[in-house]
Design a protein around this motif. Sequence first.
Motif, PDB file in Angstrom:
ATOM      1  N   LYS A 211     -43.766  20.517  15.874  1.00 52.38           N
ATOM      2  CA  LYS A 211     -42.789  20.387  14.946  1.00 52.38           C
ATOM      3  C   LYS A 211     -42.489  21.544  13.437  1.00 52.38           C
ATOM      4  CE  LYS A 211     -40.606  16.755  13.924  1.00 52.38           C
ATOM      5  NZ  LYS A 211     -41.320  15.360  13.487  1.00 52.38           N
ATOM      6  N   VAL A 213     -44.600  21.241  10.608  1.00 47.73           N
ATOM      7  CA  VAL A 213     -44.441  20.789   9.668  1.00 47.73           C
ATOM      8  C   VAL A 213     -45.893  21.377   8.756  1.00 47.73           C
ATOM      9  CG1 VAL A 213     -44.903  18.468   8.332  1.00 47.73           C
ATOM     10  CG2 VAL A 213     -43.621  18.723  10.621  1.00 47.73           C
ATOM     11  N   ARG A 215     -46.848  24.658   9.275  1.00 48.30           N
ATOM     12  CA  ARG A 215     -46.229  25.461   8.098  1.00 48.30           C
ATOM     13  C   ARG A 215     -45.475  24.928   7.138  1.00 48.30           C
ATOM     14  NH1 ARG A 215     -41.736  28.485  10.201  1.00 48.30           N
ATOM     15  NH2 ARG A 215     -41.688  26.647  11.780  1.00 48.30           N
ATOM     16  N   LYS A 216     -44.520  24.222   7.067  1.00 47.23           N
ATOM     17  CA  LYS A 216     -44.517  23.535   5.664  1.00 47.23           C
ATOM     18  C   LYS A 216     -45.781  23.502   4.725  1.00 47.23           C
ATOM     19  CE  LYS A 216     -41.693  22.428   2.362  1.00 47.23           C
ATOM     20  NZ  LYS A 216     -40.857  23.322   1.122  1.00 47.23           N
ATOM     21  N   GLY A 374     -52.892  28.056   4.450  1.00 47.32           N
ATOM     22  CA  GLY A 374     -52.594  29.392   4.456  1.00 47.32           C
ATOM     23  C   GLY A 374     -54.038  29.972   5.092  1.00 47.32           C
TER      24      GLY A 374
ATOM     25  N   GLU B  52     -42.623  35.003   5.525  1.00 50.96           N
ATOM     26  CA  GLU B  52     -43.466  34.161   5.571  1.00 50.96           C
ATOM     27  C   GLU B  52     -44.771  34.712   4.561  1.00 50.96           C
ATOM     28  OE1 GLU B  52     -42.963  30.827   8.811  1.00 50.96           O
ATOM     29  OE2 GLU B  52     -44.646  32.107   9.391  1.00 50.96           O
ATOM     30  N   ASN B  55     -44.344  34.023   1.838  1.00 51.94           N
ATOM     31  CA  ASN B  55     -44.620  32.972   1.375  1.00 51.94           C
ATOM     32  C   ASN B  55     -46.276  32.956   1.331  1.00 51.94           C
ATOM     33  OD1 ASN B  55     -41.878  30.937   3.074  1.00 51.94           O
ATOM     34  ND2 ASN B  55     -42.143  32.396   1.218  1.00 51.94           N
ATOM     35  N   THR B  56     -47.253  33.421   1.476  1.00 53.92           N
ATOM     36  CA  THR B  56     -48.425  33.632   1.492  1.00 53.92           C
ATOM     37  C   THR B  56     -48.952  33.341   2.919  1.00 53.92           C
ATOM     38  OG1 THR B  56     -49.163  31.295   0.458  1.00 53.92           O
ATOM     39  CG2 THR B  56     -48.540  33.179  -0.915  1.00 53.92           C
ATOM     40  N   ILE B  57     -47.645  32.556   3.637  1.00 54.50           N
ATOM     41  CA  ILE B  57     -47.802  32.311   5.116  1.00 54.50           C
ATOM     42  C   ILE B  57     -49.037  32.992   5.721  1.00 54.50           C
ATOM     43  CG2 ILE B  57     -47.838  30.403   6.774  1.00 54.50           C
ATOM     44  CD1 ILE B  57     -45.335  29.965   5.491  1.00 54.50           C
ATOM     45  N   ILE B  80     -48.366  29.457  -5.529  1.00 55.53           N
ATOM     46  CA  ILE B  80     -47.882  28.295  -4.704  1.00 55.53           C
ATOM     47  C   ILE B  80     -46.774  26.800  -5.254  1.00 55.53           C
ATOM     48  CG2 ILE B  80     -48.146  26.123  -3.897  1.00 55.53           C
ATOM     49  CD1 ILE B  80     -49.505  27.759  -1.144  1.00 55.53           C
ATOM     50  N   VAL B  85     -40.046  27.139  -0.418  1.00 58.22           N
ATOM     51  CA  VAL B  85     -39.574  27.563   1.029  1.00 58.22           C
ATOM     52  C   VAL B  85     -38.998  26.124   1.760  1.00 58.22           C
ATOM     53  CG1 VAL B  85     -40.749  28.385   2.459  1.00 58.22           C
ATOM     54  CG2 VAL B  85     -41.529  28.927   0.707  1.00 58.22           C
ATOM     55  N   LEU B  86     -38.006  26.485   2.292  1.00 56.60           N
ATOM     56  CA  LEU B  86     -37.158  26.402   3.907  1.00 56.60           C
ATOM     57  C   LEU B  86     -37.457  26.831   4.650  1.00 56.60           C
ATOM     58  CD1 LEU B  86     -35.449  23.874   4.430  1.00 56.60           C
ATOM     59  CD2 LEU B  86     -33.478  25.405   4.233  1.00 56.60           C
ATOM     60  N   PRO B  87     -38.551  26.277   5.412  1.00 56.09           N
ATOM     61  CA  PRO B  87     -39.209  28.023   6.281  1.00 56.09           C
ATOM     62  C   PRO B  87     -37.717  27.395   7.661  1.00 56.09           C
ATOM     63  CG  PRO B  87     -40.016  25.649   5.820  1.00 56.09           C
ATOM     64  CD  PRO B  87     -39.272  25.428   5.372  1.00 56.09           C
ATOM     65  N   GLN B  88     -37.895  27.551   8.074  1.00 57.68           N
ATOM     66  CA  GLN B  88     -37.373  28.410   9.281  1.00 57.68           C
ATOM     67  C   GLN B  88     -37.627  26.759  10.393  1.00 57.68           C
ATOM     68  OE1 GLN B  88     -36.906  31.993  12.339  1.00 57.68           O
ATOM     69  NE2 GLN B  88     -34.855  31.544  13.240  1.00 57.68           N
ATOM     70  N   GLY B  89     -36.058  26.141  11.284  1.00 52.00           N
ATOM     71  CA  GLY B  89     -36.405  25.099  11.472  1.00 52.00           C
ATOM     72  C   GLY B  89     -36.824  23.695  10.658  1.00 52.00           C
ATOM     73  N   SER B  91     -38.877  20.994   9.328  1.00 48.87           N
ATOM     74  CA  SER B  91     -38.848  19.066  10.219  1.00 48.87           C
ATOM     75  C   SER B  91     -40.128  18.959   8.677  1.00 48.87           C
ATOM     76  CB  SER B  91     -39.828  19.478  11.300  1.00 48.87           C
ATOM     77  OG  SER B  91     -40.195  18.318  12.524  1.00 48.87           O
ATOM     78  N   SER B  92     -39.899  17.300   9.530  1.00 47.94           N
ATOM     79  CA  SER B  92     -40.730  16.344   8.254  1.00 47.94           C
ATOM     80  C   SER B  92     -40.741  15.198   9.392  1.00 47.94           C
ATOM     81  CB  SER B  92     -39.725  16.342   7.404  1.00 47.94           C
ATOM     82  OG  SER B  92     -40.978  15.700   6.492  1.00 47.94           O
ATOM     83  N   VAL B 148     -36.931  19.473  -0.984  1.00 48.38           N
ATOM     84  CA  VAL B 148     -38.223  19.049  -0.391  1.00 48.38           C
ATOM     85  C   VAL B 148     -38.538  20.861  -1.289  1.00 48.38           C
ATOM     86  CG1 VAL B 148     -39.628  19.842   0.896  1.00 48.38           C
ATOM     87  CG2 VAL B 148     -38.594  17.883   1.356  1.00 48.38           C
ATOM     88  N   ALA B 149     -37.760  22.078  -0.854  1.00 49.08           N
ATOM     89  CA  ALA B 149     -38.150  23.322  -1.316  1.00 49.08           C
ATOM     90  C   ALA B 149     -37.900  22.709  -2.908  1.00 49.08           C
ATOM     91  CB  ALA B 149     -36.663  24.247  -0.531  1.00 49.08           C
TER      92      ALA B 149
END
Lengths: 377, 317
Positions: A211, A213, A215-216, A374, B52, B55-57, B80, B85-89, B91-92, B148-149
Motif C-alpha cells: 500500500k 505505507v 514508503r511514507k 531509507g 524520492e 526525500n532521501t528515500i 527528515i 512528504v505526501l508520497p504519490q498514492g 495510504s495509511s 500528515v505531511a
Amino acid sequence: MNLRIIHANIIRANIIVSIKSFYREKTVVFFRIAFPVILILVFGTIFMERDNEIFELSIQDLSRTTSSEQLVEALDQSERFNITPVSPDVDAKQYARDNKLNLIVIIPENFEISLMEKMAAGHFETPVTLTKVYDPGSFGVTTKIGVLDMALAKINQEMSGNPPLIASEPVSILKKKYRFIEFFVPGIIAMAVMTASLFGSVNVNAELLQKGVIRKLSTTPITRIDWILSNVLYQFILAVVSTAVMLLVSYAVFKVSLEINAWLVVFVALDVFAFVGLGMILTRVAREAESASAAADALMFPMMFLSGTFFPVEMMPEFLQTFARILPLYYVNEGLRAAMIAVDHTAALKCALIIGAFAAVVFVLGIMTTRIGGETP
Amino acid sequence: MIQNSKYAIEVNNLTKHYKGLSAVDNISFAVERGEVFALLGPNGAGKTTTVEILNTIRKPTSGKVMLLGMDVTQKKYDIIPRIGVLPQGFSSFDRITVKETLQYYSRLFCRKKPDIQGLMKLVNLKDKAAVQYKNLSGGLKQRLGIAVALVNDPEIVFLDEPTTGLDPLARRAMWEVLLDLKKNGKTLFLTTHYMEEAELLADTVSIVKKGKIFAMGSPGELIESNADYLVVMLKSVDETVFDIVEKMGFAPEYDSHGHITVRLAHTDDVRRILNAVRESGASFTGLDVRKPNLEEVFLKLTDDTFLKSVAGIEEAQ
Ligand SMILES: Nc1ncnc2c1ncn2[C@@H]1O[C@H](COP(=O)(O)OP(=O)(O)OP(=O)(O)O)[C@@H](O)[C@H]1O
Ligand SMILES: [Mg+2]
C-alpha cells in the motif's frame, strides 16, 4: 548521522496503532485468541476420555444366581466399567447389532453349578467360560477386552486364593503422572505463537509495503530497528495474552497440572522473536503479499506436523525424527514441555540456547533485509 | 555551516539509472526558500524518482542534492525532521481514525504538543476526526495525507501529485490548502500533470520528459518564450470552412464544442484565412485569437506529434 537508532516513543506509537488495528478487526481476534482455545477444547475432550476411560459394558446374565451377581458386582468394583444389564430373553448378537454395542459378556446358564463343582473338586484346569460377543470392526474394542480380561484375571486370582507369582509396579520418569492434555497444551502454545507471529508479520508487512505505507514511514525518523522491535514487541504482547487465555482454559476445563515458570515466558518470547524475524525476511524476499503468505505456509505446515505439536516425535520413523530436529519449532515444543511437565531445567536451557541462536540469526537477517528508514538503492 | 543557504533545494547534475533506463537524466535546478516549485511532466517522466531522491528515500546514481544546505545522501536523519512528504498514492492504516493517524505521525516525529486540531482544521477534516482511514473518500484520504505531511511543521513540503484522482471541487479545495501553506512561507515542491494547477500555484514550473528538463521558468515566462504561435478559433461555421482552411495547408481541428481551432505561426496567416473564408461566401459568428496557455506549451514541449499540428513551426530546441 543520527546515532540513536532506537526510539522508545516511536515503538510505543507503533504498538498502540497495531493493537488498535488488531481489536478492530474481529476475524483476526478470533483466529488469534479463540482458535487455539477451540483446538485445546476439542482435542482435550477427545483425549481426556481416552485417558481415564470408563468402558461401557453390557452383561447378559443367563444364570441369575448369587455367584453371577457377585461376578457382576466384582467387575463393577473394578471401577473401569459402567455396567448395563441385558435382558436374558434376547439374542445377544442381534441385540448388539441393533443397539450398536461393541461388546456383550454372556454369563452362561450353568455358571453357578459349574463353579461349585470345580471349587468342590479343587481343580481349576478347565475354567468356567464366559462368552464375549464383540464387534471386531469397532475401534477400541480390543482395549476394552484387554481391560476386561485383566479385571477377570484379578477376580480369578482372588477366588483361587493363590498370590500372584510375578507382580509389577509402574514408576514414571516424571514427577507426576501426566496425561495427553498436558503433552498437548504446550505444543499448541508453541504452534499458536509461531503461526500468529509468522503470519502476523508477513501479512502486516506485505500489506503495508504494497500500500505504500512503508514508503511514507521511511520519510519519518523511524529506523528499521524501531520497526522490527515494534513488530516483535506487539506480537509478544499478543502472544502473552493468547497464552494466558489458553492456560486459563486448560486449567479451568481439564485441570491440567502444568508448571508455570520463567521458562514459559522465555520460550514464548523466543518463539515470537524467531518467527516475526522469519516473517520479515519472507516479506522482503517474496515482495508480493501472496507469495510471502505462500512461503510462510510452506514453512509452517511441516513444522506444525513434524515437530511434535500433536504427537510425540518419537512416534515417527527415524529419518523424520532427524528432520524434526532441524525444525526450530521442535525446540520450542521440547523446551516448553521440559519446563512445564518435567520441570527439567537442563533440558529447557539446552532448547532455549538452540532456539535462541536461531532467533538471533533470523533477527539480524531481518534487520539487514527490512526496508524502512531509507537506505534503499 | 551553510545550513542557512538561500536555497531550500539545490540539485546539480542529478542522474538516476534503473537497469539501463535513465529515469532522471542529468537535471539541475534550485528552489528558493518560500518558493513554490512545480515539476510538470507526463507519466513516467521521472517526477516521482526525483522527489524520492530529494526525500532521501532513493539514492541518486550520480549528482548532488542539497536540502536546507545538507547533502541528502549523508544527512538523512537531520533532513527528515525538517521536511514533510505526501508520497504519490498516499495510504495509511485502514482501521485507524483521522485523529489517531495524526497523533501517530506526530509521535514518530517526537512532537511534544502537536496541534492536531489545527491540522484537521487546515485540511477541513474536523468533522471526520473519528472516521477510520478505510472509510474516507479518495479526496479526504489525500487531504489527510497533506495533514500528515505537516505534523512536524516542516520547512519544505513535498507533494507528489496532490490532486490526482480528485473531482474538480476537491481539487479546488486542495489548492486552497496549498495556497494557505504558501502564504505561511513554506517552500512547496509539487509534481503534477495539471497545467492549470502549476499555473495557479507555482512560482517556477519545470517541464520534464524522459528524465530531462525541457523548459523551466515562471508560468508567464514559459508561455512567453514558447508561445511562438497563435491559437485561432472560428465559431459556428459551416462545414466548408474546415476544408478551405485545410486546403490552405493548415491543420484545423474541431474542438468539443464544434468550433474550429487552428494554430498559426504568423499573424499574417490570420488575415489570409479570413480573406479566403469571406471570398468563399461562407459565414461564421465568432472569432477568437489568443496566445497559447500553459497546457498547450506543455503539449508542445512534451508531445512530439503536437508540433506537426502547428504549421510553419520548425522543430524547437
Ligand atoms: N524501482 C524502479 N525500478 C525500475 N524502474 C523504475 C523504478 N521506479 C521507476 N522506474 C521507471 O522510471 C521511470 C520514471 O518513473 P517515475 O515514477 O519517476 O515517473 P513519474 O514521472 O512519477 O510518473 P507518474 O506521472 O506516472 O507518476 C519510469 O519509466 C518507471 O518505469
Ligand atoms: Mg509519479
